[in-house]
Design a protein around this motif. Sequence first.
Motif, PDB file in Angstrom:
ATOM      1  N   GLU A  35      11.518  17.709 -33.435  1.00  0.00           N
ATOM      2  CA  GLU A  35      12.942  17.690 -33.772  1.00  0.00           C
ATOM      3  C   GLU A  35      13.411  16.283 -34.111  1.00  0.00           C
ATOM      4  OE1 GLU A  35      15.152  19.441 -30.636  1.00  0.00           O
ATOM      5  OE2 GLU A  35      14.367  21.472 -30.961  1.00  0.00           O
ATOM      6  N   GLU A  36      12.772  15.280 -33.504  1.00  0.00           N
ATOM      7  CA  GLU A  36      13.155  13.888 -33.765  1.00  0.00           C
ATOM      8  C   GLU A  36      12.559  13.360 -35.065  1.00  0.00           C
ATOM      9  OE1 GLU A  36      11.860  14.924 -30.836  1.00  0.00           O
ATOM     10  OE2 GLU A  36      13.806  15.022 -29.814  1.00  0.00           O
ATOM     11  N   GLY A  37      11.529  14.020 -35.560  1.00  0.00           N
ATOM     12  CA  GLY A  37      10.857  13.564 -36.773  1.00  0.00           C
ATOM     13  C   GLY A  37       9.351  13.654 -36.623  1.00  0.00           C
ATOM     14  N   TRP A  38       8.636  12.947 -37.479  1.00  0.00           N
ATOM     15  CA  TRP A  38       7.178  12.940 -37.433  1.00  0.00           C
ATOM     16  C   TRP A  38       6.691  11.923 -36.410  1.00  0.00           C
ATOM     17  CZ3 TRP A  38       4.137  16.357 -39.950  1.00  0.00           C
ATOM     18  CH2 TRP A  38       4.705  17.074 -41.006  1.00  0.00           C
ATOM     19  N   ILE A  39       5.700  12.320 -35.622  1.00  0.00           N
ATOM     20  CA  ILE A  39       5.096  11.398 -34.668  1.00  0.00           C
ATOM     21  C   ILE A  39       3.609  11.268 -34.983  1.00  0.00           C
ATOM     22  CG2 ILE A  39       6.748  11.719 -32.803  1.00  0.00           C
ATOM     23  CD1 ILE A  39       4.863  13.746 -31.557  1.00  0.00           C
ATOM     24  N   LEU A  40       3.064  10.099 -34.675  1.00  0.00           N
ATOM     25  CA  LEU A  40       1.672   9.797 -34.975  1.00  0.00           C
ATOM     26  C   LEU A  40       0.922   9.462 -33.694  1.00  0.00           C
ATOM     27  CD1 LEU A  40       3.484   8.883 -37.550  1.00  0.00           C
ATOM     28  CD2 LEU A  40       1.413   7.704 -38.274  1.00  0.00           C
ATOM     29  N   PHE A  41      -0.351   9.850 -33.666  1.00  0.00           N
ATOM     30  CA  PHE A  41      -1.226   9.536 -32.545  1.00  0.00           C
ATOM     31  C   PHE A  41      -2.442   8.783 -33.090  1.00  0.00           C
ATOM     32  CE2 PHE A  41       1.140  13.314 -31.551  1.00  0.00           C
ATOM     33  CZ  PHE A  41       1.460  13.220 -30.203  1.00  0.00           C
ATOM     34  N   SER A  42      -2.818   7.704 -32.422  1.00  0.00           N
ATOM     35  CA  SER A  42      -4.012   6.965 -32.823  1.00  0.00           C
ATOM     36  C   SER A  42      -5.052   7.026 -31.716  1.00  0.00           C
ATOM     37  CB  SER A  42      -3.671   5.504 -33.135  1.00  0.00           C
ATOM     38  OG  SER A  42      -3.357   4.795 -31.953  1.00  0.00           O
ATOM     39  N   LYS A  43      -6.316   6.886 -32.105  1.00  0.00           N
ATOM     40  CA  LYS A  43      -7.399   6.918 -31.125  1.00  0.00           C
ATOM     41  C   LYS A  43      -7.303   5.740 -30.161  1.00  0.00           C
ATOM     42  CE  LYS A  43     -10.710   9.306 -34.124  1.00  0.00           C
ATOM     43  NZ  LYS A  43     -12.028   9.229 -34.816  1.00  0.00           N
ATOM     44  N   GLU A  44      -6.782   4.617 -30.656  1.00  0.00           N
ATOM     45  CA  GLU A  44      -6.753   3.403 -29.843  1.00  0.00           C
ATOM     46  C   GLU A  44      -5.539   3.323 -28.912  1.00  0.00           C
ATOM     47  OE1 GLU A  44      -8.854   2.687 -33.710  1.00  0.00           O
ATOM     48  OE2 GLU A  44      -6.922   3.538 -33.114  1.00  0.00           O
ATOM     49  N   LYS A  45      -4.381   3.797 -29.386  1.00  0.00           N
ATOM     50  CA  LYS A  45      -3.130   3.578 -28.649  1.00  0.00           C
ATOM     51  C   LYS A  45      -2.435   4.854 -28.192  1.00  0.00           C
ATOM     52  CE  LYS A  45      -3.297  -0.905 -29.489  1.00  0.00           C
ATOM     53  NZ  LYS A  45      -3.457  -1.923 -28.419  1.00  0.00           N
ATOM     54  N   GLY A  46      -2.937   6.003 -28.606  1.00  0.00           N
ATOM     55  CA  GLY A  46      -2.254   7.244 -28.253  1.00  0.00           C
ATOM     56  C   GLY A  46      -1.022   7.457 -29.120  1.00  0.00           C
ATOM     57  N   GLN A  47       0.038   8.029 -28.550  1.00  0.00           N
ATOM     58  CA  GLN A  47       1.240   8.331 -29.328  1.00  0.00           C
ATOM     59  C   GLN A  47       2.020   7.061 -29.656  1.00  0.00           C
ATOM     60  OE1 GLN A  47       3.793  11.399 -27.730  1.00  0.00           O
ATOM     61  NE2 GLN A  47       5.568  10.703 -28.897  1.00  0.00           N
ATOM     62  N   HIS A  48       2.383   6.937 -30.931  1.00  0.00           N
ATOM     63  CA  HIS A  48       3.211   5.802 -31.336  1.00  0.00           C
ATOM     64  C   HIS A  48       4.634   6.036 -30.827  1.00  0.00           C
ATOM     65  CE1 HIS A  48       4.183   2.288 -33.720  1.00  0.00           C
ATOM     66  NE2 HIS A  48       5.219   2.922 -34.226  1.00  0.00           N
ATOM     67  N   PRO A  49       5.296   5.004 -30.298  1.00  0.00           N
ATOM     68  CA  PRO A  49       6.608   5.203 -29.666  1.00  0.00           C
ATOM     69  C   PRO A  49       7.722   5.621 -30.615  1.00  0.00           C
ATOM     70  CG  PRO A  49       6.056   2.863 -29.802  1.00  0.00           C
ATOM     71  CD  PRO A  49       4.822   3.617 -30.165  1.00  0.00           C
ATOM     72  N   LYS A  50       7.598   5.330 -31.903  1.00  0.00           N
ATOM     73  CA  LYS A  50       8.660   5.656 -32.850  1.00  0.00           C
ATOM     74  C   LYS A  50       8.330   6.928 -33.626  1.00  0.00           C
ATOM     75  CE  LYS A  50      10.092   0.847 -33.632  1.00  0.00           C
ATOM     76  NZ  LYS A  50      10.294  -0.216 -34.649  1.00  0.00           N
ATOM     77  N   SER A  51       9.374   7.633 -34.046  1.00  0.00           N
ATOM     78  CA  SER A  51       9.205   8.780 -34.934  1.00  0.00           C
ATOM     79  C   SER A  51       9.676   8.392 -36.330  1.00  0.00           C
ATOM     80  CB  SER A  51       9.998   9.987 -34.422  1.00  0.00           C
ATOM     81  OG  SER A  51      11.384   9.690 -34.370  1.00  0.00           O
ATOM     82  N   PHE A  52       9.266   9.166 -37.335  1.00  0.00           N
ATOM     83  CA  PHE A  52       9.563   8.835 -38.726  1.00  0.00           C
ATOM     84  C   PHE A  52      10.095  10.060 -39.466  1.00  0.00           C
ATOM     85  CE2 PHE A  52       6.257   6.044 -37.173  1.00  0.00           C
ATOM     86  CZ  PHE A  52       6.662   4.787 -37.610  1.00  0.00           C
ATOM     87  N   ASP A  53      10.921   9.794 -40.474  1.00  0.00           N
ATOM     88  CA  ASP A  53      11.465  10.887 -41.287  1.00  0.00           C
ATOM     89  C   ASP A  53      10.425  11.453 -42.244  1.00  0.00           C
ATOM     90  OD1 ASP A  53      13.984  10.492 -40.127  1.00  0.00           O
ATOM     91  OD2 ASP A  53      14.526   8.985 -41.626  1.00  0.00           O
ATOM     92  N   LEU A  54       9.467  10.628 -42.623  1.00  0.00           N
ATOM     93  CA  LEU A  54       8.487  11.032 -43.629  1.00  0.00           C
ATOM     94  C   LEU A  54       7.169  10.315 -43.385  1.00  0.00           C
ATOM     95  CD1 LEU A  54       8.125  12.606 -46.380  1.00  0.00           C
ATOM     96  CD2 LEU A  54       8.700  10.462 -47.508  1.00  0.00           C
TER      97      LEU A  54
END
Length: 244
Positions: A184-203
Amino acid sequence: MSSSSMRILNHDLYKSACEEELSLIKADLSSIAAIHIIKIAGYTKSIMKKVQSVAIIGAGIAGISCAKALKASGKLVTLFDKSTGPGGRTSHRLFEHWGADHGAQYFTAKGDLFKKEVNTWIKAGVIEPWLGKIVSINKKQTTEVDNLAQRYVGVPTMNSLAKYLASDIPVMLSHTISKIAKTEEGWILFSKEKGQHPKSFDLIVIAIPPKQAESLLGGQFKGLSEICANARMLPCWTLISFFV
């Protein structure tokens, strides 16, 4: 490699693969953004007006060019890349006491718009004309390939151009994006090194090779995943050697 070095390659494979790989660099930066954003997933200009933040996966020339165009239009852009530096197909590898360019050996400029952009890079000192020899090895015979087209390389290394273009854009390096999800907040990204990125993105813009993109998209985005699966890439062999 310096501008006086010799580069040996299979010219036919190189021409069909590497020059196509760098074709995006020859376009207007705003056109690159249009290709990656407006056309993908049916995004229109009216929808893009609502977009404020964009995550771009892949800090090669295409991803960086897209990021610059988006930033120029007022968007908040963050680049993500699995490597320790930007460059993608214009990468430079460091060894113990030496280094070598192991991606695209050079690029050319044909259109007037791109030639104008190239001149700004020359003035900035990040690229220069390359006058080295290119030879084709076939059945134990070595033939020099015509040198009519002006070729350019990054200085002092091929990735200097990518570093220069990305100098004013946030780049999250050593971030191998393994998963993307829509919330609902937007797109979220997960990386192998850091896990979930703290910010969400519109695109999210994916600017990585098709096979990597296919793995990232998986079954969650079947249509885009199938496009990536059907993409055909030709090999380009690069010899890295060190003489003492």
